[in-house]
Design a protein around this motif. Structure first.
Motif, PDB file in Angstrom:
ATOM      1  N   ARG A  95      -2.760  -4.552  -2.270  1.00  0.00           N
ATOM      2  CA  ARG A  95      -1.737  -3.456  -2.387  1.00  0.00           C
ATOM      3  C   ARG A  95      -1.851  -2.379  -1.274  1.00  0.00           C
ATOM      4  O   ARG A  95      -0.972  -2.282  -0.472  1.00  0.00           O
ATOM      5  CB  ARG A  95      -1.664  -3.106  -3.651  1.00  0.00           C
ATOM      6  CG  ARG A  95      -0.243  -2.044  -3.819  1.00  0.00           C
ATOM      7  CD  ARG A  95      -0.312  -1.079  -4.783  1.00  0.00           C
ATOM      8  NE  ARG A  95      -1.571  -0.269  -4.645  1.00  0.00           N
ATOM      9  CZ  ARG A  95      -2.085   0.498  -5.597  1.00  0.00           C
ATOM     10  NH1 ARG A  95      -1.678   0.533  -6.903  1.00  0.00           N
ATOM     11  NH2 ARG A  95      -3.275   1.195  -5.280  1.00  0.00           N
ATOM     12  N   ASP A  96      -3.092  -1.919  -1.187  1.00  0.00           N
ATOM     13  CA  ASP A  96      -3.268  -0.670  -0.283  1.00  0.00           C
ATOM     14  C   ASP A  96      -3.345  -1.454   1.162  1.00  0.00           C
ATOM     15  O   ASP A  96      -2.895  -0.683   2.111  1.00  0.00           O
ATOM     16  CB  ASP A  96      -4.707  -0.150  -0.604  1.00  0.00           C
ATOM     17  CG  ASP A  96      -4.796   0.802  -1.880  1.00  0.00           C
ATOM     18  OD1 ASP A  96      -3.621   0.816  -2.439  1.00  0.00           O
ATOM     19  OD2 ASP A  96      -5.786   1.083  -2.256  1.00  0.00           O
ATOM     20  N   ASP A 108       0.498  -1.856   2.045  1.00  0.00           N
ATOM     21  CA  ASP A 108       1.174  -0.877   2.231  1.00  0.00           C
ATOM     22  C   ASP A 108       0.918  -0.044   3.896  1.00  0.00           C
ATOM     23  O   ASP A 108       1.492   0.522   4.442  1.00  0.00           O
ATOM     24  CB  ASP A 108       0.820   0.290   1.236  1.00  0.00           C
ATOM     25  CG  ASP A 108       1.635  -0.111  -0.167  1.00  0.00           C
ATOM     26  OD1 ASP A 108       2.376  -1.276  -0.092  1.00  0.00           O
ATOM     27  OD2 ASP A 108       1.084   0.473  -1.125  1.00  0.00           O
ATOM     28  N   ALA A 146       2.313  -2.782   6.461  1.00  0.00           N
ATOM     29  CA  ALA A 146       3.459  -3.407   6.755  1.00  0.00           C
ATOM     30  C   ALA A 146       4.534  -3.090   7.907  1.00  0.00           C
ATOM     31  O   ALA A 146       5.094  -3.885   8.553  1.00  0.00           O
ATOM     32  CB  ALA A 146       3.980  -2.726   5.290  1.00  0.00           C
ATOM     33  N   GLU A 147       4.071  -1.939   8.504  1.00  0.00           N
ATOM     34  CA  GLU A 147       5.115  -1.474   9.633  1.00  0.00           C
ATOM     35  C   GLU A 147       4.679  -2.277  10.863  1.00  0.00           C
ATOM     36  O   GLU A 147       5.360  -2.135  11.802  1.00  0.00           O
ATOM     37  CB  GLU A 147       5.073  -0.139   9.915  1.00  0.00           C
ATOM     38  CG  GLU A 147       3.789   0.544  10.421  1.00  0.00           C
ATOM     39  CD  GLU A 147       3.603   2.009  10.728  1.00  0.00           C
ATOM     40  OE1 GLU A 147       4.208   2.417  11.777  1.00  0.00           O
ATOM     41  OE2 GLU A 147       2.718   2.842   9.834  1.00  0.00           O
ATOM     42  N   HIS A 195       5.416  -6.773  -5.294  1.00  0.00           N
ATOM     43  CA  HIS A 195       5.373  -5.495  -4.795  1.00  0.00           C
ATOM     44  C   HIS A 195       5.628  -5.445  -3.245  1.00  0.00           C
ATOM     45  O   HIS A 195       6.244  -4.565  -2.964  1.00  0.00           O
ATOM     46  CB  HIS A 195       3.736  -5.015  -4.675  1.00  0.00           C
ATOM     47  CG  HIS A 195       3.380  -3.823  -3.944  1.00  0.00           C
ATOM     48  ND1 HIS A 195       3.750  -2.693  -4.483  1.00  0.00           N
ATOM     49  CD2 HIS A 195       3.023  -3.713  -2.782  1.00  0.00           C
ATOM     50  CE1 HIS A 195       3.366  -1.657  -3.567  1.00  0.00           C
ATOM     51  NE2 HIS A 195       3.077  -2.208  -2.513  1.00  0.00           N
ATOM     52  N   ILE A 196       5.439  -6.536  -2.627  1.00  0.00           N
ATOM     53  CA  ILE A 196       6.000  -6.769  -1.332  1.00  0.00           C
ATOM     54  C   ILE A 196       7.357  -6.872  -1.263  1.00  0.00           C
ATOM     55  O   ILE A 196       8.176  -6.024  -0.410  1.00  0.00           O
ATOM     56  CB  ILE A 196       5.034  -8.067  -0.557  1.00  0.00           C
ATOM     57  CG1 ILE A 196       3.714  -7.801  -0.448  1.00  0.00           C
ATOM     58  CG2 ILE A 196       5.949  -8.243   0.989  1.00  0.00           C
ATOM     59  CD1 ILE A 196       3.100  -9.015   0.078  1.00  0.00           C
ATOM     60  N   ARG A 199       8.610  -3.138  -2.235  1.00  0.00           N
ATOM     61  CA  ARG A 199       8.344  -2.066  -1.578  1.00  0.00           C
ATOM     62  C   ARG A 199       8.569  -2.163   0.130  1.00  0.00           C
ATOM     63  O   ARG A 199       8.795  -1.382   0.606  1.00  0.00           O
ATOM     64  CB  ARG A 199       6.871  -1.664  -1.880  1.00  0.00           C
ATOM     65  CG  ARG A 199       6.592  -0.975  -3.108  1.00  0.00           C
ATOM     66  CD  ARG A 199       7.099   0.419  -3.343  1.00  0.00           C
ATOM     67  NE  ARG A 199       6.774   1.221  -2.069  1.00  0.00           N
ATOM     68  CZ  ARG A 199       5.420   1.951  -2.430  1.00  0.00           C
ATOM     69  NH1 ARG A 199       4.756   1.940  -3.444  1.00  0.00           N
ATOM     70  NH2 ARG A 199       4.917   2.518  -1.394  1.00  0.00           N
ATOM     71  N   HIS A 200       8.729  -3.378   0.235  1.00  0.00           N
ATOM     72  CA  HIS A 200       8.669  -3.900   1.827  1.00  0.00           C
ATOM     73  C   HIS A 200       9.914  -4.973   1.922  1.00  0.00           C
ATOM     74  O   HIS A 200       9.444  -5.966   2.488  1.00  0.00           O
ATOM     75  CB  HIS A 200       7.350  -4.253   2.452  1.00  0.00           C
ATOM     76  CG  HIS A 200       6.380  -3.181   2.008  1.00  0.00           C
ATOM     77  ND1 HIS A 200       6.332  -2.103   2.597  1.00  0.00           N
ATOM     78  CD2 HIS A 200       5.255  -3.045   1.180  1.00  0.00           C
ATOM     79  CE1 HIS A 200       5.321  -1.220   2.173  1.00  0.00           C
ATOM     80  NE2 HIS A 200       4.659  -1.856   1.436  1.00  0.00           N
TER      81      HIS A 200
END
Length: 275
Positions: A45-46, A49, A52-53, A80-81, A84-85
């Motif tokens: 997850r970390d 995050d 991702a950009e 989560h992806i 959150r993204h």
């Protein structure tokens, strides 16, 4: 939005052809995760995050999770992806390929259980072994063609007959067959390894603008300039260039997420230099 549309939008929105492979190896995690019972999820997850950009896709490798009994962590990571993204597609690296009835269950596993946007598949049992994936026109099917491992030539380079009586390597026949006969929904990609730039060029000439998933950059030694110059499409896209270990384990300290982001950003800049 279907997988191919999401991927093309992400190429533009992030100005990136980078895919971060999520291959968790707890022995390589920073010490802060040593006593964390949910370390696989939290580490991945970390990384997600932080990077991702800079990416056009994420690619979790199912065996790395399953061997740890961490399938639940994989499900939660993909969720989560998506949450959150949103807009970054997830390619489940599973390399599935089996008889039709079993393949149907594998398709359900990838697309319903894990909610992946695409899945890697092995074509060597023939079309019926991947048909349940092909039938999902909204999802991607990323089919092995010329892989990056040293033993790829054992089978993939074997000469096979052409319709004109000549021969060509098996991987070229696979590429032609998928582009001509299997891609009716326009949802196919090919896996072509970064370690074989000449083969990248040959396959691109056979399949036109079909996207490639290109593993082998980074820890396996694939050359970025050779990959991009030989395999990009005319508009400078057409590639999902995957790096796993070089991003995930860019640092073993508490700055691991920052280091991963820097590695992903650097790879994006290297690729864009040659587009």
């Amino acid at each position: 939005m279907g997988f191919m549309q999401a991927l093309r939008q992400r190429w533009t929105a992030a100005d990136s052809l980078v895919c971060v492979g999520l291959d968790p190896e707890p022995s390589r995690f920073p010490a802060r995760f040593a006593d964390d019972p949910d370390a696989v999820f939290h580490f991945c997850r970390d990384i997600v995050d932080a990077t991702a950009e800079h990416v056009c896709a994420f690619k979790p490798q199912i065996a790395h999770f399953a061997a740890l009994g961490a399938e639940d962590a994989l499900q939660r990571l993909i969720a989560h992806i998506h949450e959150r993204h949103a807009g970054i597609p997830v390619i489940l690296d599973a390399k599935r390929g089996d008889i039709g009835s079993t393949a149907q269950h594998y398709a359900s596993e990838a697309f319903e259980r894990y909610r992946a946007d695409a899945v890697t598949a092995n074509p060597y049992l023939g079309r019926d072994s991947v048909q349940p994936f092909l039938d999902r026109g909204d999802r991607g099917v990323v089919i092995l063609c010329r892989t990056s491992n040293p033993g790829a030539s054992d089978l993939q380079d074997l000469p096979v007959a052409n319709d004109d009586g000549g021969t060509r390597p098996l991987y070229q026949r696979v590429a032609e067959m998928i582009a001509r006969d299997w891609n009716g929904h326009g949802n196919c990609m090919l896996v072509v390894g970064a370690t074989w730039p000449g083969q990248l060029r040959e396959v691109r000439a056979i399949v036109g603008d079909m996207p490639f998933l290109v593993p082998g950059v980074g820890a396996q030694g694939g050359d970025v300039q050779a990959v991009v110059s030989n395999a990009r499409t005319d508009d400078g896209s057409g590639l999902v260039v995957s790096s796993s270990r070089a991003v995930l384990y860019a640092s073993s300290g508490d700055d691991f997420a920052h280091a991963a982001a820097a590695a992903a950003r650097t790879l994006r800049e290297q690729i864009n230099r040659y587009r």
